[in-house]
Structures are given as structure tokens and as C-alpha cells.
Design an enzyme around this catalytic site. Sequence first.
Site, short mmCIF file in Angstrom:
data_model
loop_
_atom_site.label_atom_id
_atom_site.label_comp_id
_atom_site.label_asym_id
_atom_site.label_seq_id
_atom_site.Cartn_x
_atom_site.Cartn_y
_atom_site.Cartn_z
N THR A 27 0.86 -1.18 0.00
CA THR A 27 0.00 0.00 0.00
C THR A 27 0.89 1.23 0.00
OG1 THR A 27 -0.08 0.29 2.41
CG2 THR A 27 -1.68 -1.24 1.45
N ALA A 56 3.30 -0.91 4.70
CA ALA A 56 2.64 0.33 5.08
C ALA A 56 3.70 1.43 5.09
CB ALA A 56 1.99 0.19 6.45
N ILE A 82 7.67 -1.94 6.89
CA ILE A 82 7.70 -0.48 6.79
C ILE A 82 8.25 -0.04 5.44
CG2 ILE A 82 8.54 1.66 7.81
CD1 ILE A 82 6.57 -0.01 9.56
N LYS A 83 7.41 0.67 4.71
CA LYS A 83 7.79 1.16 3.39
C LYS A 83 8.43 2.54 3.54
CE LYS A 83 5.63 1.00 -1.20
NZ LYS A 83 4.31 0.95 -1.86
N VAL A 84 9.64 2.67 3.00
CA VAL A 84 10.45 3.87 3.18
C VAL A 84 10.91 4.37 1.81
CG1 VAL A 84 12.58 4.78 4.20
CG2 VAL A 84 11.26 3.03 5.42
#
EC number: 2.2.1.2
Length: 214
Positions: A27, A56, A82-84
Site C-alpha cells: 500500500t 505500510a 515499513i515502506k520507506v
Amino acid sequence: MKFFIDTANVEEIKKVAKWGVLDGVTTNPTLIAREGRDLKEVIEEICSIVDGPISAEVISLESEKMVEEAKELIKIHKNIVIKVPMCEEGLKAVSELTKLGIKTNVTLIFSAQQALLAAKAGATYVSPFLGRIDDIGSFGIQLVEDIVTIFTNFGIESEIICASIRTPIHVLECARVGGDIATVPYKVFAQMLKHPLTDRGIEQFLEDYKSMNK
């Protein structure tokens, strides 16, 4: 190859999950904003549907704040990744999150150099964007192939998520060159199901069955 779905629409996720092919979900803030719902609420529901990595994304662009956001996001569910974004502050955050045992997905990768830096910082996943590279007249699949070669050369364990998938051909190309994962929009999943000869074959079976039972 593993399949993720790139959406925050829970109905789309439910549909594809029933096919038995989903390994995870990606997402981003844009996708969640389209749903007009609270981020935490959406992520919780997605985690209840798919038992796999759920990416996310953090909103902050400062490493310390990214880490703070990440700590809150992982409280939602054990499967949260964790999307960075790929940037200097993003790499700092990935390095720190890796030390804390938190999985990360570095997004907006447009060069093999970026992918190599992200992997070196400890990224669990790197996400090269095929479609957007194709949009500027270059070859997105060449980027994926380059990253696969480099990671293989050095035994790098970060997995490659082929992102910005626009067509079934993108998925096929990613599989051909050895991309670990394709994160696919619902529309493209639906296209992958179809072939005119399959449709014609089914129609012929039905016609033959009806003629046998007259």
C-alpha cells in the site's frame, strides 16, 4: 515467484485472495487516501485477509520521525513491513529499523545503484518501478535484470519487489529475469486470467455438452 497485490481496496484484496495466489500486499498513502478511510483501520482489515507481508508507508521525510512512525505501524500487526522512500533520510531510517529487527521495503527505486545502497543499509525488500521507467522511454525490465544480477553476484538477501506493474507482460518479464516478487494491481491480475483462446475453448465445451444432451 511471489505475488503481492498493490492496492488498499479490501474488496479487491478479498477477490484475489480467494484465488489462492496472494503472498502479500503493498500500500501507499495515495492508495489509502483513495479509500477515504483511516490508515490504521484499513491496514488492520488487510492484515485480517492476507497472512503475509503488508507494506505500510511512512509519511515523514526525516529519519528520526520515520523510525517513530514505523514503531507505531508495527503495533498494528506482526506482518507489517515499513515502506520507506529511497533517499538519504530513508537509508538512515532503514539502517536503524534493521537494528531494531523491523522489516523494511525501500520504494521509488529507479536505478541499480539505489537498490544496492538500500540492500546494503539492510532493506528486507527493494522496489524498482518498471512502469514509470518505461514512461520516460527507457526499459524498466532492464533495471530489474541488473538488480537481479548484482544481488546474485554478491549473495544479497534483500528481495526484489517488481513495482509499477502496468501490464501482464510486465509480470512475465519480471518472472523471466528472476524478480522475487511482483506487486500487481487488481486490474492486471484480472487481465492475467484472460486469454481469447481459453474463452473460446470454454464456449466450445459448453456448446458440445448442450448438443450431447439434446
